[in-house]
Design an enzyme around this catalytic site. Structure first.
Site, mmCIF file in Angstrom:
data_model
loop_
_atom_site.group_PDB
_atom_site.id
_atom_site.type_symbol
_atom_site.label_atom_id
_atom_site.label_comp_id
_atom_site.label_asym_id
_atom_site.label_seq_id
_atom_site.Cartn_x
_atom_site.Cartn_y
_atom_site.Cartn_z
ATOM 1 N N GLU A 100 5.851 -2.137 -1.376
ATOM 2 C CA GLU A 100 4.602 -2.800 -2.098
ATOM 3 C C GLU A 100 3.937 -1.774 -2.771
ATOM 4 O O GLU A 100 3.196 -1.794 -3.973
ATOM 5 C CB GLU A 100 3.909 -3.851 -1.427
ATOM 6 C CG GLU A 100 4.665 -4.939 -0.934
ATOM 7 C CD GLU A 100 5.447 -4.863 0.366
ATOM 8 O OE1 GLU A 100 5.856 -5.964 0.667
ATOM 9 O OE2 GLU A 100 5.456 -3.690 0.956
ATOM 10 N N GLN A 163 1.572 -13.766 9.211
ATOM 11 C CA GLN A 163 1.454 -12.988 7.978
ATOM 12 C C GLN A 163 0.296 -13.220 7.281
ATOM 13 O O GLN A 163 0.420 -13.458 6.102
ATOM 14 C CB GLN A 163 2.627 -13.063 7.027
ATOM 15 C CG GLN A 163 3.778 -12.287 7.598
ATOM 16 C CD GLN A 163 5.049 -12.133 6.763
ATOM 17 O OE1 GLN A 163 5.167 -12.880 5.774
ATOM 18 N NE2 GLN A 163 5.845 -10.862 6.999
ATOM 19 N N LYS A 212 0.245 -20.636 -0.539
ATOM 20 C CA LYS A 212 1.862 -20.973 -0.691
ATOM 21 C C LYS A 212 1.660 -22.484 -1.207
ATOM 22 O O LYS A 212 2.532 -23.171 -1.989
ATOM 23 C CB LYS A 212 2.477 -21.049 0.445
ATOM 24 C CG LYS A 212 4.091 -21.212 -0.033
ATOM 25 C CD LYS A 212 5.012 -20.767 1.018
ATOM 26 C CE LYS A 212 6.426 -20.930 0.949
ATOM 27 N NZ LYS A 212 7.361 -20.285 1.981
ATOM 28 N N MET A 535 -1.538 22.415 -0.666
ATOM 29 C CA MET A 535 -3.143 22.388 -0.945
ATOM 30 C C MET A 535 -3.987 22.508 0.267
ATOM 31 O O MET A 535 -4.820 23.038 0.421
ATOM 32 C CB MET A 535 -3.563 21.219 -1.750
ATOM 33 C CG MET A 535 -4.866 21.660 -2.324
ATOM 34 S SD MET A 535 -4.990 23.014 -3.477
ATOM 35 C CE MET A 535 -4.482 22.062 -4.922
#
Length: 625
Positions: A100, A163, A212, A535
């Site tokens: 994601e 979830q 949902k 870096m």
């Protein structure tokens, strides 16, 4: 829209960004109480797949269609599944990403290249939280981005369901606005508002959280355009405001005239282009102002490409690793005309020493940026293109810049970007960047991760056009480069897309190479491999007495072999001989290719202004630190 529009429910997450008076909160329906407002259906000539939606999910997709969204990046999951099911019946292209975070970065880059909001999708819980880095990145760089996230059913919200995450709460600090839609009749307008707000004024990311049961519920409501009714159950978090859909702010004529007079009277004027010049589609006006009146130009890193770097007026970009001549010009100018920049610390160093002799004209669409970091003597709040045109019309005369331009040219000769490249030593990363630049068209899009490779790409590539340098600036997100290349190549399939990455950055998101292979994207990744987080190691050498803790890799993968495992072309580059041929072969590959460039591990990025230092105290070698 007026304050009664769905935009009145937009969650503006930073009070400093408010540009309109906060309206009264709208009455909401559903579990939050209040009434429900019905909307007219789409016009009968609308031929979208969901012109008359039957579910909340279809209403969301219909809103995207109405906004012209035809490409989305995301990862499937349980809570977002109804929206994906609605996408099944559309012509929209969905690019399934490996992670994601990659979806957010790809959508971000898509938005930077096209100028329109990129769209990403994720499911609830870890899907949504995995978007957070990408949202924060877009927020820092003011990139237009829309995220749609699934959420557990509303009757389970707050019960620690499987979830479940408070997505609105988690993303409030890193979005321009976010919503939870709890009424299927409001979903279409809420998504429509999120897309509109992402592109309005100072652009940025927005998010709509979609439970949902709401996306599965029936509705006959279609998204409306310029409707003055409120948006039931688009539940915002934090202060609210209406987007400036009826026009951006515009400075009064006297303010424009004063700024124009200051520019005309300056002896050492300097134009500074920030990312807002590009985002505001103001490059033409900016270039005309500079060239017509022969005023030298510097840019910020996000502003790279706003002005051609091969133009004799251009001093390239300024700041921590900007050119010595750009930083010298900022330090010695007597008028700094800055457009679309927030004057962040990587540009200014010690603010008290930044442009110490200059009056400052600051043009920005966001009034919160005016005098936030650097005091503006001539504040001009408004659309960059329109303001620049008005300043040009108001200029009583051109400033006399001949002597000033000669001095800037002297600094260019005194502090050139250069590096040593002994043929018997490891290949220099700057050489690789220059070789790729020489082998590619002028409109090539360059993406990067974050670190030394990012600075070398910005320093040694000659950028001539806007929207060709796609990178992570404010947040400094390692791993941004490859998923950004996926988004850029999707947005511009007929153009060359090159990604410069470091071995550290590449390892963070290399899984997105599978997406490039699956989608057949023509992109080329050059991994400037110095077997370290370069870096960090450079700072350890310069400021921590060379104590290299956790910055070097005792082992890294064979990135060419890794590329082959993903199904891409893999090439290894270790010496100067044959570099041009290797680069050309990789670029000519039909599909994605990865060039594992084993560069000098001790090479460092210079010039460098130490953190919090003065811009004119830039180091050209490590001995100068």
């Amino acid at each position: 829209m007026t304050d009664g529009s769905p935009g009145a429910a937009a969650a503006e997450t930073r009070e400093t960004r408010e540009t309109a008076e906060t309206p009264d909160p709208p009455e909401t329906g559903g579990e939050h109480g209040g009434g429900e407002t019905k909307r007219d259906e789409l016009d009968s000539d609308d031929t979208g797949a969901h012109a008359t939606p039957t579910t909340g999910a279809e209403a969301a997709v219909a809103a995207l269609e109405r906004a012209g969204v035809d490409t989305l990046f995301g990862v499937q999951g349980g809570a977002i599944m109804p929206v994906y099911d609605a996408l099944y019946d559309t012509d929209a292209r969905h690019v399934t990403m490996a992670h994601e975070q990659g979806a957010a970065h790809a959508a971000d880059a898509y938005g930077q290249v096209t100028g329109e909001p990129g769209v990403c999708l994720a499911t609830s819980g870890p899907g949504a939280t995995n978007l957070v880095t990408g949202l924060a990145d877009a927020d820092m760089d003011s990139d237009p981005l829309v995220a749609l996230t699934g959420q557990v059913p509303t009757d389970l919200v707050g019960g620690d369901a499987f979830q479940e995450t408070d997505t609105v709460g988690v993303t409030t600090p890193v979005t321009k606005a976010n919503y939870m839609a709890t009424d299927p009749d409001a979903v279409g307008d809420t998504v429509d508002e999120a897309v509109s707000l992402a592109a309005a004024g100072r652009q940025g990311p927005t998010l709509v959280d979609l439970p949902k049961n709401v996306t599965q519920a029936e509705t006959t409501e279609s998204p409306t355009v310029d409707d003055d009714s409120t948006s039931p159950d688009a539940t915002p978090d934090g202060p609210t405001r209406s987007p400036e859909s009826e026009g951006l702010p515009s400075p009064p004529d006297p303010a424009v005239e004063r700024a124009a007079r200051a520019l005309a009277d300056a002896e050492r004027p300097l134009l500074l282009a920030g990312g807002g010049v590009i985002a505001g589609e103001a490059t033409a006006q900016f270039r005309e102002l500079a060239r017509t009146h022969e005023v030298p130009v510097v840019t910020t890193m996000p502003g790279i490409g706003a002005f051609p770097e091969d133009d004799e007026l251009c001093l390239s970009w300024a700041g921590m690793h900007g050119t010595g001549y750009a930083n010298a010009a900022i330090t010695h100018c007597d008028l700094l005309f800055a457009v679309g920049t927030r004057f962040d610390d990587r540009l200014t160093g010690d603010v008290s020493t930044f442009a110490p002799d200059a009056e400052v004209v600051h043009v920005d669409v966001d009034p919160a940026e005016i005098s936030k970091n650097v005091h503006a003597d001539y504040p001009l709040v408004g659309d960059a293109a329109r303001v620049l045109s008005r300043v040009a019309d108001a200029l009583p005369a051109s400033p006399d810049t001949e002597g000033w331009r000669e001095r800037c040219a002297e600094w260019r000769e005194q502090y050139p970007l250069t590096y040593a490249a002994p043929p018997d030593e490891a290949i220099k990363p700057q050489f690789v960047v220059e070789a790729v630049d020489e082998a590619t068209p002028e409109d090539t899009i360059v993406t990067t991760g974050v670190g030394q490779h990012q600075m070398w790409a910005a320093q040694y590539w000659t950028f001539r056009e806007p929207r060709t340098f796609v990178s992570s600036h404010g947040l400094g997100t390692m791993g941004y480069g490859l998923p950004a290349a996926v988004g850029a190549a999707t947005a511009a399939p007929d153009r060359e897309v090159v990604c410069f990455d470091g071995d550290g950055s590449f390892l963070m998101t290399c899984q997105e190479l599978s997406v490039a292979v699956r989608e057949g994207l023509d992109l080329t990744v050059f991994v400037l491999n110095n077997e370290a987080v370069g870096m960090v190691r450079q700072w350890q050498d310069g400021f921590y007495e060379g104590r290299r803790m956790a910055s070097e890799y005792p082992w890294v993968p064979d990135f060419a072999a890794l590329a082959e495992a993903f199904g891409a072309e893999g090439v290894r580059l270790t010496e100067y001989d044959g570099t041009a041929e290797t680069v050309r072969a990789a670029l000519d590959t039909d599909g994605p290719a990865v060039v594992d460039c084993h560069v000098d591990p001790e090479e460092k990025v210079f010039p460098m202004v130490a953190g919090g230092g003065a811009n004119d105290e830039f180091a050209l070698t490590e001995d100068h630190l």
